[in-house]
Design an enzyme around this catalytic site. Structure first.
Site, PDB file in Angstrom:
ATOM      1  CB  SER A  16      -0.948  -0.041   1.185  1.00 26.06           C
ATOM      2  OG  SER A  16      -1.905   0.962   1.054  1.00 26.06           O
ATOM      3  CG  HIS A  17       0.451   3.769   3.402  1.00 27.25           C
ATOM      4  ND1 HIS A  17      -0.355   2.702   3.704  1.00 27.25           N
ATOM      5  CD2 HIS A  17       1.089   4.108   4.540  1.00 27.25           C
ATOM      6  CE1 HIS A  17      -0.227   2.427   4.994  1.00 27.25           C
ATOM      7  NE2 HIS A  17       0.647   3.273   5.524  1.00 27.25           N
TER       8      HIS A  17
ATOM      9  CG  ASP B 266      -2.623   4.042  -1.421  1.00 25.46           C
ATOM     10  OD1 ASP B 266      -3.439   3.963  -2.350  1.00 25.46           O
ATOM     11  OD2 ASP B 266      -2.546   3.193  -0.503  1.00 25.46           O
TER      12      ASP B 266
ATOM     13  CG  ASP C  88      -3.029  -0.376  -2.227  1.00 29.28           C
ATOM     14  OD1 ASP C  88      -2.821   0.768  -1.805  1.00 29.28           O
ATOM     15  OD2 ASP C  88      -3.725  -1.205  -1.617  1.00 29.28           O
TER      16      ASP C  88
ATOM     17  CG  ASP D  56      -6.114   1.171  -0.757  1.00 30.45           C
ATOM     18  OD1 ASP D  56      -5.160   1.978  -0.751  1.00 30.45           O
ATOM     19  OD2 ASP D  56      -6.158   0.151  -0.031  1.00 30.45           O
ATOM     20  NE  ARG D  57      -3.571   4.450   2.994  1.00 33.39           N
ATOM     21  CZ  ARG D  57      -3.044   4.646   4.188  1.00 33.39           C
ATOM     22  NH1 ARG D  57      -2.579   5.840   4.521  1.00 33.39           N
ATOM     23  NH2 ARG D  57      -2.940   3.655   5.048  1.00 33.39           N
TER      24      ARG D  57
ATOM     25  CE  LYS E 187      -7.181   2.485   2.422  1.00 29.81           C
ATOM     26  NZ  LYS E 187      -6.908   1.391   3.363  1.00 29.81           N
TER      27      LYS E 187
HETATM   28  C1  VG1 Z   1      -3.380   2.077   8.324  1.00 28.94           C
HETATM   29  C2  VG1 Z   1      -4.554   3.010   8.492  1.00 28.94           C
HETATM   30  C3  VG1 Z   1      -5.853   2.253   8.335  1.00 28.94           C
HETATM   31  C4  VG1 Z   1      -5.852   1.555   6.967  1.00 28.94           C
HETATM   32  C5  VG1 Z   1      -4.623   0.696   6.829  1.00 28.94           C
HETATM   33  C6  VG1 Z   1      -4.512   0.066   5.465  1.00 28.94           C
HETATM   34  O1  VG1 Z   1      -3.419   1.073   9.306  1.00 28.94           O
HETATM   35  O2  VG1 Z   1      -4.507   3.649   9.751  1.00 28.94           O
HETATM   36  O3  VG1 Z   1      -6.925   3.149   8.462  1.00 28.94           O
HETATM   37  O4  VG1 Z   1      -7.007   0.770   6.826  1.00 28.94           O
HETATM   38  O5  VG1 Z   1      -3.459   1.467   7.043  1.00 28.94           O
HETATM   39  O6  VG1 Z   1      -4.485   1.022   4.452  1.00 28.94           O
HETATM   40  P1  VG1 Z   1      -2.536   1.132  10.651  1.00 28.94           P
HETATM   41  O7  VG1 Z   1      -2.854  -0.151  11.377  1.00 28.94           O
HETATM   42  O8  VG1 Z   1      -1.114   1.278  10.248  1.00 28.94           O
HETATM   43  O9  VG1 Z   1      -3.004   2.340  11.394  1.00 28.94           O
HETATM   44  V1  VG1 Z   1      -3.541   0.737   3.086  1.00 28.94           V
HETATM   45  O10 VG1 Z   1      -3.910   1.935   1.934  1.00 28.94           O
HETATM   46  O11 VG1 Z   1      -2.066   0.729   3.758  1.00 28.94           O
HETATM   47  O12 VG1 Z   1      -4.022  -0.789   2.599  1.00 28.94           O
HETATM   48 CO    CO Z   2      -3.448   1.457   0.084  1.00 27.25          CO
END
Ligand code: VG1
Ligand code: CO
Length: 538
Positions: free
Chosen positions: A112-113, A276, A278, A280-281, A375
């Protein structure tokens, strides 16, 4: 030929908020990805002959693990694999494909990010037939399986050519390499008024989109520049790169700082957005204004009826617990329910499947609806554009108008990244031990550890974040991240509601200063983490 390879468990293959996420170097150990993928397959039932969607965000190591996943899917009885060309699929596009083609589920390769490249992070997520992330019960089973695994099954096959569209065979299993964008773009056209958006853009409305050298590039390029007629160059950093150009593909005002500066300081476009790793953000910006994700969810909900896909109104809204309560006020005014779930998209799935909610979102730049079970960054961008096309007001006018109607929820998140894990645990334990004594101090009327009972499937999740709730409705929330790959990351979420329109134009950090100071002193953040201030403020 199918081979069984003897293996031994790796410690710590525990899926977090969103799948298994580790350093690339950890994933590169022999058998590491294989062990996890086999543990996933071993935890499934009824997948024989089914379809598996496979894709990733294009980060370093994707190409290798995609081939491994295809060969293991063939050896584990899947009937067909759908894989995005070049191995690319955004997370929301994968979710849509699973639903559209009635697949058994999907494997999404992404961290992801988190940053990519040889020194960056990698990840594997499992989604099920509803298109959503595997629920906690299943991720618990997968983790248990990783601790006992003794062998994995893999087919001896040449690498599938992922550059060419078309369907072929691999070890008795059908493999279809598909256009990663087409189905997703069609879905967006079914939800939003593309004619209205095209005429908005034709009228000179300017957009700057930062794909952050990640997976959204091809999607944004085709939809914004192709279907909506935005000028060439509207989508910046449009080519997915294995290391995201060395950047952190996290669409917040810090990591998308150039774009934020372009919009907020230089006021150089009408609308700005980023996505981001992938896809989804989403980050939403207007000329001279940054829209917090919590406000964005509330504003989309309040204006949903202006878009064709949501013209019938919303069944309900859900937000993750740390997300601001702005959406709750909209739900109340619409006369619909607002659900409060733990952090992570997997908790929205049952509510969406049961038809209890239509929109949902998280403060972490995640917003989406019942159209998929993840998302969806571009979806949020298009929903904003559709609303802007209908209202013909600026982003700032829409946001400030929303505040006048519902009040402004001042909001900030302070992250203390990569701190000592034991110190972070002690900090959380220290707070938990003081719920009773904290109540009544500093205007705190309630201190607890958030627990959730899913109203649909009855599953119970505890320890989902510490809440300090103040008499005036303000909140401080403490959580430890479940997506980091090094040490611990402490997230502190701070909010306060302001009804008075004369006080809506203030700086969030100044307005929240008292709560920010309290968040540090009450938890002893400096003492437990050695950090006097956060590493990142959003
Ligand atoms: C973070 C965010 C959470 C989100 C998750 C996955 O998790 O706070 O809201 O759903 O990332 O997003 P954490 O446990 O680090 O707070 V992504 O775009 O990284 O799949
Ligand atoms: Co993501």
């Amino acid at each position: 030929m199918i081979r069984s390879i003897a293996t031994t468990p790796f410690a710590g293959q525990k899926p977090g908020t969103s799948g298994l996420r580790k350093k690339v170097r950890e994933f590169q150990q022999p058998h590491y990805a294989e062990n996890y993928i086999q543990s996933v397959f071993d935890s499934l039932e009824g997948h024989a002959g089914g379809t598996l969607v496979i894709g990733g965000d294009g980060r370093f190591h994707n190409a290798d693990v995609i081939q491994t996943a295809i060969r293991m899917a063939a050896a584990n009885g899947f009937g067909r694999v759908l894989v995005g060309r070049d191995g690319l699929l955004s997370t929301p596009a994968a979710s849509h494909l699973i639903r559209k083609y009635r697949a058994f589920g999907g494997i999404i390769l992404s961290a992801s990010h988190n940053p990519g490249g040889p020194d960056g992070d990698f990840g594997i997520k499992l989604n099920l037939a509803n298109g959503g992330p595997a629920p906690e019960k299943l991720t618990d089973d997968i983790y248990a399986r990783t601790g006992t695994i003794r062998e994995y099954r893999i087919a001896d096959l040449p690498a599938v050519d992922l550059n060419k569209l078309g369907e072929g065979q691999a070890g008795g299993m059908a493999v279809a390499v598909i256009d990663p964008v087409a189905d997703y773009a069609a879905l967006m056209q079914s939800l939003f008024d593309f004619d209205a958006m095209r005429s908005l853009i034709a009228s000179g409305f300017s957009i700057a989109f930062d794909a952050m050298s990640a997976v959204t590039g091809p999607y944004a390029h085709r939809i914004l520049e192709g279907l909506l007629g935005c000028p060439a160059g509207t989508v910046m950093h449009a080519t997915p790169l294995p290391d995201f150009g060395g950047h952190h593909p996290d669409p917040n005002p810090v990591h998308a700082g150039d774009l934020t500066d372009l919009l907020v300081t230089r006021r150089a476009a009408d609308f700005g957005a980023a996505s981001d790793g992938d896809g989804d953000r989403n980050l939403i910006l207007g000329r001279g204004i940054y829209v917090t994700p919590s406000d964005s969810l509330a504003i989309l909900a309040a204006n949903a009826r202006l878009t064709p896909g949501y013209a019938q109104g919303l069944a309900g809204i859900a937000r993750s617990m740390p997300t601001s309560t702005a959406a709750d006020r909209v739900a109340a005014s619409l006369g619909i329910d607002c659900y409060e779930t733990p952090t992570g998209w997997k908790f929205f799935g049952s509510l969406l499947d049961a038809g209890l909610i239509t929109l949902c979102g998280e403060e972490s730049f995640g917003t989406s609806s019942s159209h998929v079970r993840e998302k969806d960054g571009l979806w949020a961008v298009l929903m904003w554009l559709n609303i802007l096309a209908r209202r013909r007001e600026s982003v700032a006018e829409i946001v400030t108008g929303h505040w006048r109607e519902f009040g402004r929820t001042y909001y900030t998140r302070h992250d203390y990244e990569e701190v000592d894990a034991d110190g972070a645990d002690r900090l959380m334990a220290g707070l938990r031990a003081r719920f009773v004594t904290l109540t009544g101090q500093h205007g705190i009327c309630r201190a607890d550890d958030f627990a959730y009972d899913d109203p649909v499937d009855g599953s119970h999740s505890s320890g989902q974040g510490i809440r300090l709730i103040f008499e005036d409705g303000g909140r401080i929330v403490y959580r430890l991240s479940g997506t980091g790959t090094q040490g611990a990351t402490l997230r502190v979420y701070i909010e306060s509601h302001e009804a008075d329109p004369l006080r809506h134009g203030l700086d969030p950090q100044q307005t929240l200063a008292r709560l920010i100071d309290l968040s540090r002193s009450l938890a002893g953040i400096a003492a437990h983490t050695g950090r006097a201030s956060p590493s990142i403020i959003t």
